[in-house]
Design an enzyme around this catalytic site. Structure first.
Site, short mmCIF file in Angstrom:
data_model
loop_
_atom_site.label_atom_id
_atom_site.label_comp_id
_atom_site.label_asym_id
_atom_site.label_seq_id
_atom_site.Cartn_x
_atom_site.Cartn_y
_atom_site.Cartn_z
N PRO A 48 0.79 -1.23 0.00
CA PRO A 48 0.00 0.00 0.00
C PRO A 48 0.83 1.29 0.00
O PRO A 48 1.86 1.37 0.66
CB PRO A 48 -0.83 -0.10 1.30
CG PRO A 48 -0.21 -1.17 2.10
CD PRO A 48 0.49 -2.09 1.14
N ASN A 49 0.31 2.24 -0.75
CA ASN A 49 0.85 3.62 -0.84
C ASN A 49 2.11 3.76 -1.69
O ASN A 49 2.57 4.88 -1.91
CB ASN A 49 1.11 4.20 0.58
CG ASN A 49 -0.16 4.29 1.39
OD1 ASN A 49 -1.11 4.96 0.98
ND2 ASN A 49 -0.23 3.59 2.52
N ARG B 61 4.73 11.09 -2.07
CA ARG B 61 4.53 10.62 -0.71
C ARG B 61 5.80 10.86 0.13
O ARG B 61 6.85 10.30 -0.16
CB ARG B 61 4.25 9.12 -0.76
CG ARG B 61 4.20 8.47 0.58
CD ARG B 61 4.23 6.97 0.49
NE ARG B 61 4.02 6.43 1.80
CZ ARG B 61 4.30 5.19 2.15
NH1 ARG B 61 4.76 4.33 1.27
NH2 ARG B 61 4.10 4.80 3.38
N TYR C 280 11.07 8.94 1.46
CA TYR C 280 11.12 7.95 0.37
C TYR C 280 11.80 8.46 -0.90
O TYR C 280 11.96 7.70 -1.85
CB TYR C 280 9.71 7.45 0.05
CG TYR C 280 9.06 6.77 1.25
CD1 TYR C 280 9.55 5.54 1.71
CD2 TYR C 280 7.99 7.35 1.93
CE1 TYR C 280 9.00 4.92 2.81
CE2 TYR C 280 7.43 6.72 3.03
CZ TYR C 280 7.93 5.52 3.47
OH TYR C 280 7.39 4.89 4.56
N ASN D 196 8.12 -5.54 -1.33
CA ASN D 196 8.07 -4.46 -0.34
C ASN D 196 6.64 -4.46 0.19
O ASN D 196 5.74 -3.92 -0.45
CB ASN D 196 8.41 -3.11 -0.98
CG ASN D 196 8.45 -2.02 0.08
OD1 ASN D 196 7.93 -2.19 1.19
ND2 ASN D 196 9.06 -0.88 -0.25
N ALA E 287 3.21 -1.10 4.66
CA ALA E 287 2.67 -1.20 6.03
C ALA E 287 2.25 -2.62 6.39
O ALA E 287 2.24 -2.98 7.58
CB ALA E 287 1.50 -0.24 6.18
N GLU F 3 12.72 -9.60 1.10
CA GLU F 3 11.93 -8.47 1.62
C GLU F 3 12.75 -7.20 1.41
O GLU F 3 13.94 -7.19 1.73
CB GLU F 3 11.67 -8.70 3.12
CG GLU F 3 10.94 -7.55 3.80
CD GLU F 3 10.88 -7.72 5.33
OE1 GLU F 3 11.33 -8.77 5.86
OE2 GLU F 3 10.38 -6.79 5.99
N HIS G 110 12.88 -2.75 1.71
CA HIS G 110 12.31 -1.47 2.15
C HIS G 110 13.18 -0.35 1.61
O HIS G 110 14.41 -0.48 1.56
CB HIS G 110 12.24 -1.40 3.67
CG HIS G 110 11.37 -2.45 4.25
ND1 HIS G 110 9.99 -2.39 4.21
CD2 HIS G 110 11.67 -3.64 4.81
CE1 HIS G 110 9.48 -3.48 4.75
NE2 HIS G 110 10.48 -4.27 5.11
N ARG H 59 13.24 4.07 12.43
CA ARG H 59 12.04 4.93 12.42
C ARG H 59 11.17 4.62 13.65
O ARG H 59 11.66 4.17 14.65
CB ARG H 59 11.31 4.75 11.08
CG ARG H 59 12.19 5.15 9.89
CD ARG H 59 11.47 4.98 8.57
NE ARG H 59 10.29 5.84 8.49
CZ ARG H 59 9.29 5.65 7.62
NH1 ARG H 59 9.36 4.65 6.75
NH2 ARG H 59 8.25 6.46 7.63
C1 DQA Z 1 8.40 0.88 3.71
C2 DQA Z 1 8.52 1.06 5.22
C3 DQA Z 1 7.18 0.78 5.90
O1 DQA Z 1 7.30 0.97 7.30
C4 DQA Z 1 6.12 1.73 5.38
O2 DQA Z 1 4.86 1.39 5.92
C5 DQA Z 1 6.06 1.79 3.88
C6 DQA Z 1 7.30 1.75 3.12
C7 DQA Z 1 9.72 1.25 2.98
O3 DQA Z 1 9.85 0.86 1.83
O4 DQA Z 1 10.56 1.95 3.54
O5 DQA Z 1 5.00 1.98 3.31
O6 DQA Z 1 8.13 -0.49 3.43
#
Ligand code: DQA
Length: 151
Positions: free
Chosen positions: A11-12, A19, A24, A75, A78, A99, A101, A108
């Site tokens: 998501p997002n 964003r 990011y 990725n 959340a 995985e 990020h 964080r």
């Molecule tokens: C994320 C880190 C997560 O905590 C966050 O919810 C994201 C992006 C990252 O790529 O840094 O949406 O996965």
């Protein structure tokens, strides 16, 4: 023939670029797609990049990867921090699973320090911005080559 790899985004992440750019970066989701495809060409991988805000859709894609024995770079955004449904789906994997990020969740907020999926991944790469995806694809290519050398 080049190996297929799924790059799945939660998501997002389609909103990259607008964003929270301080966290990011300025690159957009389309930039990420182009980077992953280009990296795939370099590594002789056929990379398919997808994004969803929907947990059920993400789980269906993970089932598809398990059924087709496809390596996955994910990725989970959340979902990382709370989705036992996604973890249980990823636990069924039949190929390498990395995985990734963009940010470093360990540096964080407290709730980001827990990954419920890390324990079923081959490994995790975090904190390198978009480069995290390049490193993850390199890891997948290396694991595929190691597997091929064994058989
Ligand atoms: C994320 C880190 C997560 O905590 C966050 O919810 C994201 C992006 C990252 O790529 O840094 O949406 O996965």
């Amino acid at each position: 023939m080049s190996s297929r790899v799924l790059v799945l985004n939660g998501p997002n992440l389609r909103r990259l670029g607008t964003r929270e750019p301080d966290v990011y970066g300025a690159s957009t989701f389309d930039d990420l797609v182009a980077l992953c495809r280009e990296t795939g060409r370099r590594l002789d991988l056929h990379v398919e990049v997808r994004q969803t805000d929907d947990e059920a859709e993400m789980i269906r894609w993970v089932h598809e990867a398990a059924d087709e024995r496809l390596p996955v770079v994910i990725n989970p955004a959340a979902f990382t921090h709370y989705s036992y449904g996604l973890r249980d789906a990823l636990a069924q994997r039949t190929a390498p699973l990395v995985e990734v990020h963009i940010s470093n969740p360990a540096a964080r907020e407290e709730f980001r320090h827990t990954s419920v999926v890390a324990g079923v991944a081959t490994g995790t790469i975090a904190g390198f911005g978009m480069l995290s995806y390049v490193l993850a694809l390199q890891a997948v290519a290396e694991l595929i080559a190691q597997d091929a050398a064994k058989s």
